[in-house]
Design a protein around this motif. Sequence first.
Motif, PDB file in Angstrom:
ATOM      1  N   GLU A 103       0.845  -1.193   0.000  1.00 54.98           N
ATOM      2  CA  GLU A 103       0.000   0.000   0.000  1.00 54.98           C
ATOM      3  C   GLU A 103       0.877   1.238   0.000  1.00 54.98           C
ATOM      4  O   GLU A 103       1.743   1.386   0.857  1.00 54.98           O
ATOM      5  N   GLU A 104       0.638   2.107  -0.974  1.00 53.71           N
ATOM      6  CA  GLU A 104       1.298   3.418  -1.004  1.00 53.71           C
ATOM      7  C   GLU A 104       0.264   4.449  -0.586  1.00 53.71           C
ATOM      8  O   GLU A 104      -0.841   4.477  -1.121  1.00 53.71           O
ATOM      9  N   ARG A 105       0.648   5.290   0.345  1.00 51.29           N
ATOM     10  CA  ARG A 105      -0.274   6.327   0.819  1.00 51.29           C
ATOM     11  C   ARG A 105       0.149   7.697   0.278  1.00 51.29           C
ATOM     12  O   ARG A 105       1.335   7.944   0.094  1.00 51.29           O
ATOM     13  N   TYR A 106      -0.848   8.541   0.030  1.00 55.63           N
ATOM     14  CA  TYR A 106      -0.593   9.876  -0.492  1.00 55.63           C
ATOM     15  C   TYR A 106      -1.391  10.914   0.274  1.00 55.63           C
ATOM     16  O   TYR A 106      -2.470  10.620   0.795  1.00 55.63           O
ATOM     17  N   LYS A 107      -0.812  12.116   0.290  1.00 55.20           N
ATOM     18  CA  LYS A 107      -1.484  13.251   0.917  1.00 55.20           C
ATOM     19  C   LYS A 107      -1.659  14.346  -0.119  1.00 55.20           C
ATOM     20  O   LYS A 107      -0.755  14.590  -0.934  1.00 55.20           O
ATOM     21  N   ARG A 108      -2.800  14.974  -0.091  1.00 56.73           N
ATOM     22  CA  ARG A 108      -3.037  16.068  -1.021  1.00 56.73           C
ATOM     23  C   ARG A 108      -2.403  17.338  -0.462  1.00 56.73           C
ATOM     24  O   ARG A 108      -2.625  17.691   0.701  1.00 56.73           O
ATOM     25  N   ILE A 109      -1.621  18.061  -1.293  1.00 52.75           N
ATOM     26  CA  ILE A 109      -0.911  19.226  -0.776  1.00 52.75           C
ATOM     27  C   ILE A 109      -1.298  20.526  -1.488  1.00 52.75           C
ATOM     28  O   ILE A 109      -0.779  21.575  -1.143  1.00 52.75           O
ATOM     29  N   ASP A 110      -2.207  20.459  -2.472  1.00 56.30           N
ATOM     30  CA  ASP A 110      -2.670  21.715  -3.082  1.00 56.30           C
ATOM     31  C   ASP A 110      -3.865  22.220  -2.271  1.00 56.30           C
ATOM     32  O   ASP A 110      -4.346  21.530  -1.365  1.00 56.30           O
ATOM     33  N   ARG A 121       1.597  14.237  -2.450  1.00 55.86           N
ATOM     34  CA  ARG A 121       2.949  13.809  -2.085  1.00 55.86           C
ATOM     35  C   ARG A 121       2.864  12.450  -1.403  1.00 55.86           C
ATOM     36  O   ARG A 121       1.861  12.150  -0.745  1.00 55.86           O
ATOM     37  N   PRO A 122       3.896  11.614  -1.559  1.00 54.68           N
ATOM     38  CA  PRO A 122       3.878  10.313  -0.890  1.00 54.68           C
ATOM     39  C   PRO A 122       3.804  10.506   0.622  1.00 54.68           C
ATOM     40  O   PRO A 122       4.406  11.419   1.164  1.00 54.68           O
ATOM     41  N   ALA A 123       3.053   9.643   1.284  1.00 52.53           N
ATOM     42  CA  ALA A 123       2.894   9.752   2.743  1.00 52.53           C
ATOM     43  C   ALA A 123       3.119   8.387   3.386  1.00 52.53           C
ATOM     44  O   ALA A 123       2.455   8.028   4.345  1.00 52.53           O
ATOM     45  N   GLY A 124       4.052   7.628   2.821  1.00 56.74           N
ATOM     46  CA  GLY A 124       4.421   6.363   3.443  1.00 56.74           C
ATOM     47  C   GLY A 124       3.888   5.172   2.678  1.00 56.74           C
ATOM     48  O   GLY A 124       3.027   5.304   1.808  1.00 56.74           O
ATOM     49  N   GLU A 125       4.452   4.025   2.982  1.00 61.20           N
ATOM     50  CA  GLU A 125       3.971   2.799   2.363  1.00 61.20           C
ATOM     51  C   GLU A 125       4.116   1.648   3.342  1.00 61.20           C
ATOM     52  O   GLU A 125       4.852   1.733   4.326  1.00 61.20           O
ATOM     53  N   ALA A 126       3.386   0.584   3.077  1.00 61.60           N
ATOM     54  CA  ALA A 126       3.404  -0.572   3.973  1.00 61.60           C
ATOM     55  C   ALA A 126       3.296  -1.831   3.143  1.00 61.60           C
ATOM     56  O   ALA A 126       2.695  -1.837   2.059  1.00 61.60           O
ATOM     57  N   LEU A 127       3.916  -2.889   3.644  1.00 60.89           N
ATOM     58  CA  LEU A 127       3.786  -4.208   3.044  1.00 60.89           C
ATOM     59  C   LEU A 127       2.835  -4.993   3.935  1.00 60.89           C
ATOM     60  O   LEU A 127       3.174  -5.297   5.084  1.00 60.89           O
ATOM     61  N   ASN A 128       1.650  -5.241   3.428  1.00 63.37           N
ATOM     62  CA  ASN A 128       0.612  -5.851   4.266  1.00 63.37           C
ATOM     63  C   ASN A 128       0.481  -7.338   3.961  1.00 63.37           C
ATOM     64  O   ASN A 128       0.136  -7.727   2.851  1.00 63.37           O
ATOM     65  N   THR A 129       0.765  -8.147   4.956  1.00 62.94           N
ATOM     66  CA  THR A 129       0.707  -9.604   4.830  1.00 62.94           C
ATOM     67  C   THR A 129      -0.489 -10.110   5.641  1.00 62.94           C
ATOM     68  O   THR A 129      -1.110  -9.337   6.388  1.00 62.94           O
TER      69      THR A 129
END
Length: 190
Positions: A103-110, A121-129
């Motif tokens: 999962e790639e997370r994003y945040k809106r910055i405009d 902008r990217p706001a982190g990612e996780a490998l979900n098992t």
Amino acid sequence: MIATYNLAAFVRDLDALVARHGDDQRAIVTAGKPLLARLLQDMSWLDPRCCEPRGPSVQYLLYKHPADKFSITATVFDVGYHTTVHNHGTWGLIGVYHGTEREERYKRIDDGSRPGYARLRPAGEALNTPGAVTHLIAPEEDIHRIFNLSPHPSLSIHVYGADLDGRPRQQFDLDTGEIREFQTRNVFLA
Ligand SMILES: [Fe+2]
């Protein structure tokens, strides 16, 4: 015989939790996370037909709250599939049952002033098992993209604070900033 946790018990607990926390999305996902983790420990209640891919991605409706307080789907991503970058417009819990999902997370910055356009902008990612539960809170933690990294279809249980079937949502083009409206449909197996 030891009573196991199942979908009906999860629905009952979630219903009480949502009634208690009202519009406090963070409180709902925080309290709901261990419940979904518990549900994932024994999925023997799940109709095996809900494990089957139907095209690249499918949402099998498992439960729809009569007052639209929440909905639950079993979501199958076929081998090699990834979603678009998209939002949901409500809180969510996603728990992996089978496979590995990135999962790639994003945040809106405009500031949202330009119609049809967003900067993320990217706001982190996780490998979900299997057993991992991730959350969404609208609007600040509501945009993500999920990849099925498994050599087989992945299956996760998605819980949202509304039925997303046919609900207008947004997809985001990371390169151009373009926003496109989209909607998903649930499949209901009688
Ligand atoms: Fe999503």
